[in-house]
Design a protein around this motif. Structure first.
Motif, PDB file in Angstrom:
ATOM      1  N   LEU A   1      16.274 -43.042  51.962  1.00 53.09           N
ATOM      2  CA  LEU A   1      14.974 -42.391  51.854  1.00 53.09           C
ATOM      3  C   LEU A   1      14.012 -42.916  52.925  1.00 53.09           C
ATOM      4  O   LEU A   1      13.301 -42.138  53.580  1.00 53.09           O
ATOM      5  N   GLN A   2      13.990 -44.240  53.120  1.00 47.21           N
ATOM      6  CA  GLN A   2      13.139 -44.815  54.160  1.00 47.21           C
ATOM      7  C   GLN A   2      13.590 -44.364  55.546  1.00 47.21           C
ATOM      8  O   GLN A   2      12.774 -44.037  56.406  1.00 47.21           O
ATOM      9  N   ALA A   3      14.903 -44.357  55.755  1.00 44.93           N
ATOM     10  CA  ALA A   3      15.409 -43.947  57.062  1.00 44.93           C
ATOM     11  C   ALA A   3      15.025 -42.506  57.372  1.00 44.93           C
ATOM     12  O   ALA A   3      14.675 -42.175  58.519  1.00 44.93           O
ATOM     13  N   TYR A   4      15.038 -41.639  56.358  1.00 44.22           N
ATOM     14  CA  TYR A   4      14.697 -40.236  56.572  1.00 44.22           C
ATOM     15  C   TYR A   4      13.208 -40.079  56.884  1.00 44.22           C
ATOM     16  O   TYR A   4      12.826 -39.447  57.882  1.00 44.22           O
ATOM     17  N   TYR A   5      12.357 -40.655  56.046  1.00 37.71           N
ATOM     18  CA  TYR A   5      10.920 -40.423  56.218  1.00 37.71           C
ATOM     19  C   TYR A   5      10.317 -41.245  57.354  1.00 37.71           C
ATOM     20  O   TYR A   5       9.256 -40.905  57.871  1.00 37.71           O
ATOM     21  N   GLN A   6      10.991 -42.313  57.766  1.00 38.77           N
ATOM     22  CA  GLN A   6      10.519 -43.091  58.909  1.00 38.77           C
ATOM     23  C   GLN A   6      11.263 -42.735  60.187  1.00 38.77           C
ATOM     24  O   GLN A   6      11.052 -43.363  61.223  1.00 38.77           O
ATOM     25  N   ASN A   7      12.149 -41.732  60.077  1.00 45.67           N
ATOM     26  CA  ASN A   7      12.886 -41.218  61.234  1.00 45.67           C
ATOM     27  C   ASN A   7      13.644 -42.330  61.962  1.00 45.67           C
ATOM     28  O   ASN A   7      13.608 -42.443  63.198  1.00 45.67           O
ATOM     29  N   ILE A   8      14.344 -43.149  61.184  1.00 45.93           N
ATOM     30  CA  ILE A   8      15.141 -44.238  61.744  1.00 45.93           C
ATOM     31  C   ILE A   8      16.550 -43.705  62.008  1.00 45.93           C
ATOM     32  O   ILE A   8      17.225 -43.217  61.094  1.00 45.93           O
ATOM     33  N   GLN A   9      16.987 -43.782  63.214  1.00 47.78           N
ATOM     34  CA  GLN A   9      18.260 -43.202  63.623  1.00 47.78           C
ATOM     35  C   GLN A   9      19.422 -44.154  63.331  1.00 47.78           C
ATOM     36  O   GLN A   9      19.261 -45.368  63.230  1.00 47.78           O
ATOM     37  N   GLY A  10      20.614 -43.562  63.227  1.00 50.76           N
ATOM     38  CA  GLY A  10      21.835 -44.342  63.119  1.00 50.76           C
ATOM     39  C   GLY A  10      22.194 -44.814  61.729  1.00 50.76           C
ATOM     40  O   GLY A  10      23.180 -45.546  61.565  1.00 50.76           O
ATOM     41  N   VAL A  11      21.422 -44.412  60.707  1.00 46.75           N
ATOM     42  CA  VAL A  11      21.696 -44.859  59.336  1.00 46.75           C
ATOM     43  C   VAL A  11      22.626 -43.884  58.624  1.00 46.75           C
ATOM     44  O   VAL A  11      23.474 -44.288  57.822  1.00 46.75           O
ATOM     45  N   TYR A  12      22.498 -42.601  58.899  1.00 49.34           N
ATOM     46  CA  TYR A  12      23.302 -41.575  58.239  1.00 49.34           C
ATOM     47  C   TYR A  12      23.438 -40.391  59.186  1.00 49.34           C
ATOM     48  O   TYR A  12      22.750 -40.288  60.215  1.00 49.34           O
ATOM     49  N   THR A  13      24.316 -39.466  58.814  1.00 54.71           N
ATOM     50  CA  THR A  13      24.418 -38.188  59.505  1.00 54.71           C
ATOM     51  C   THR A  13      24.227 -37.077  58.474  1.00 54.71           C
ATOM     52  O   THR A  13      24.295 -37.317  57.264  1.00 54.71           O
ATOM     53  N   THR A  14      23.983 -35.866  58.923  1.00 55.46           N
ATOM     54  CA  THR A  14      23.752 -34.736  58.003  1.00 55.46           C
ATOM     55  C   THR A  14      24.892 -33.728  58.090  1.00 55.46           C
ATOM     56  O   THR A  14      24.686 -32.525  57.962  1.00 55.46           O
ATOM     57  N   ASP A  15      26.109 -34.240  58.262  1.00 48.76           N
ATOM     58  CA  ASP A  15      27.264 -33.352  58.409  1.00 48.76           C
ATOM     59  C   ASP A  15      28.232 -33.451  57.238  1.00 48.76           C
ATOM     60  O   ASP A  15      29.450 -33.251  57.404  1.00 48.76           O
TER      61      ASP A  15
END
Length: 477
Positions: free
Chosen positions: A312-326
């Motif tokens: 959730l933090q990675a998504y809303y803080q736009n932190i790259q490299g934590v997850y992919t959306t595929d």
């Protein structure tokens, strides 16, 4: 709604609360009444860290059935004589399935069929003629459970904090994470009657805890002197693998009125759920079948949680490299899901893959069990949402045949659905709660093996369709 920071799964919506620290969960309850529960969502801590969360009707309103004279929470749990974290760690190190529990419990007590707790057996005192509501919660870590009360019929009126059309049964079954409210009338001869729970176990040749936990429904007018000299009557529980009884029970659930089921579908998803295996070579010998390590997956993706920041933090803080959306919306390879599965499909891929959806999307998900190692009844829970269960069946889901039998009028509203052993379940909901939401099997052995995925539901338009800012005391990694 709009408060995913209060959801709780570690490294999904927050980092864990460190020893000695605190975090206050703040959220709004909207359009819900009934029985839910709270629990830890880190490793196996929820084996003892849980409790009932009861939502009563608003002031001036009432239950949609005659008000009971008395209510009791009945929380079914699971107990290990060893430290459960060490049981989990040993399983993850060896690659084998973890040791099964040593007992089940009702409100923290195993009951007097075990040699250790006859003095502490939970008792529920009632008066003759009273109508009692039992708020039954399956907080067991790894086991679906049958539940019954000797000589008393149970009228189901609510499940997962949603009212149902009442129906009467002598047996209920709950998967881990599910709740069921039942009404019981104290209409038997004064005395003591066992309420009892034991396993519903569906994986072939897999060990399970075959013990029985009990509590006592005690009529106050029975007189303690007489009652204590005889053992209470024990209910007759189904066989451990009695899928026919489970199927008949689950088929009776209906919403109390016409439901607002999405009719047109924007997101048509198909998720396989089940086991997998990882080869150990090169490396130390593993203790899974044929020198392998147990794994599990959805659509052949074994979910890997991050360990430095929440999704959730990675998504809303736009932190790259934590997850992919595929995350694949359908299986990348179609196969005979409940038949003889090729060994080439036994090993999943590993990744932190999410599926992104627009706010307000109408979603349908087919959840399909698979027969890798063994078919099994999987209780699948979706965080942040209730959903309509529009269909269930056995074998491989066939859209041309099975979709014609969907109940789109009054299907039950749930937040956890038991996908039938060797079968499928179809759920529908509207993605109107923005955030990052975990979907996972509520058998906790299967979660660290990877039987999970997560959705990103984007913000909509305006404040009421937007995630609230994170609280100041959100735990830090």
């Amino acid at each position: 709604m709009r408060t995913p920071w209060a959801d709780g799964p570690e490294y999904v919506t927050q980092c864990p609360i460190m020893p000695g620290n605190t975090y206050t969960y703040k959220f709004n309850i909207e359009n819900q009444e009934g029985t839910l529960w709270w629990h830890a969502h880190s490793r196996w801590l929820r084996v003892t860290v849980y409790g009932a969360l009861i939502i009563y009707p608003k002031a001036g309103s009432s239950y949609p059935f005659p008000k009971p004279n008395v209510e009791f929470p009945v929380i079914l749990g699971e107990w290990w004589n060893r430290d459960p974290i060490s049981v989990l760690n040993q399983a993850l190190f060896s690659g084998a399935a973890p040791n099964v529990s040593d007992a089940y419990t009702i409100n923290g007590q195993p009951g007097d069929l075990y040699p250790c707790s006859s003095q502490g057996t939970e008792r529920f005192p009632v008066n003759s003629g009273e109508k009692i509501m039992l708020r039954v919660i399956n907080a067991a870590l790894n086991q679906q459970l049958f539940f019954s009360v000797a000589n008393h019929m149970l009228t189901v009126v609510e499940a997962d904090a949603s009212y149902t059309k009442p129906f009467t049964t002598n047996i209920i079954m709950l998967g881990p994470g599910q709740t069921t409210n039942v009404l019981l009338t104290a209409n038997q001869a004064p005395g003591q009657y066992y309420m009892a729970a034991r396993a519903y176990a569906t994986a072939q040749n897999a060990p399970f805890d075959n013990t029985t936990t009990t509590a006592i429904l005690e009529y106050k007018s029975s007189g303690k002197g007489t009652a204590s000299n005889s053992r209470p009557l024990l209910p007759r529980l189904p066989a451990y693998n009695d899928t026919a009884t489970v199927t008949a029970f689950q088929a009776q659930f209906r919403s109390p009125s016409t439901a607002k089921v999405p009719q047109e579908i924007d997101e048509d998803l198909f998720f396989t759920v089940g086991f997998g295996f990882v080869n150990c070579n090169p490396g130390p010998r593993c203790q899974g079948p044929n020198n392998t390590r147990f794994a599990a997956s959805m659509n052949n993706v074994s979910f890997v949680l991050p360990n430095t920041i929440s999704l959730l933090q990675a998504y809303y803080q736009n932190i790259q490299g934590v997850y992919t959306t595929d995350f694949p919306p359908v299986p990348l390879t179609q196969f005979n899901y409940t038949g003889n599965v090729s060994r080439a499909l036994w090993q999943p891929i590993f990744g932190t893959k999410l599926h992104k959806m627009k706010f307000g999307s109408s979603v349908q998900i087919v959840l399909q069990d698979t027969s890798i190692f063994s078919t099994e009844d999987h209780p699948i829970h979706l965080h942040g949402y209730d959903f309509y269960v529009v269909g269930q069946g056995f074998g491989n889901f066939n859209p041309q045949r099975d979709a014609t039998k969907f109940n789109l009028d009054d299907p039950p509203l749930r937040n956890t659905i038991d996908v039938p052993v060797g079968g499928w379940a179809v759920i529908r909901f509207v993605a109107d709660n923005p955030g990052v939401w975990l979907m996972h099997c509520h058998i906790d052995t299967h979660l660290p093996w990877g039987l999970a995925m997560a959705f990103i539901v984007e913000n909509g338009v305006g404040k009421l369709q937007t995630v609230e800012p994170p609280p100041t005391d959100l735990p830090r990694c």
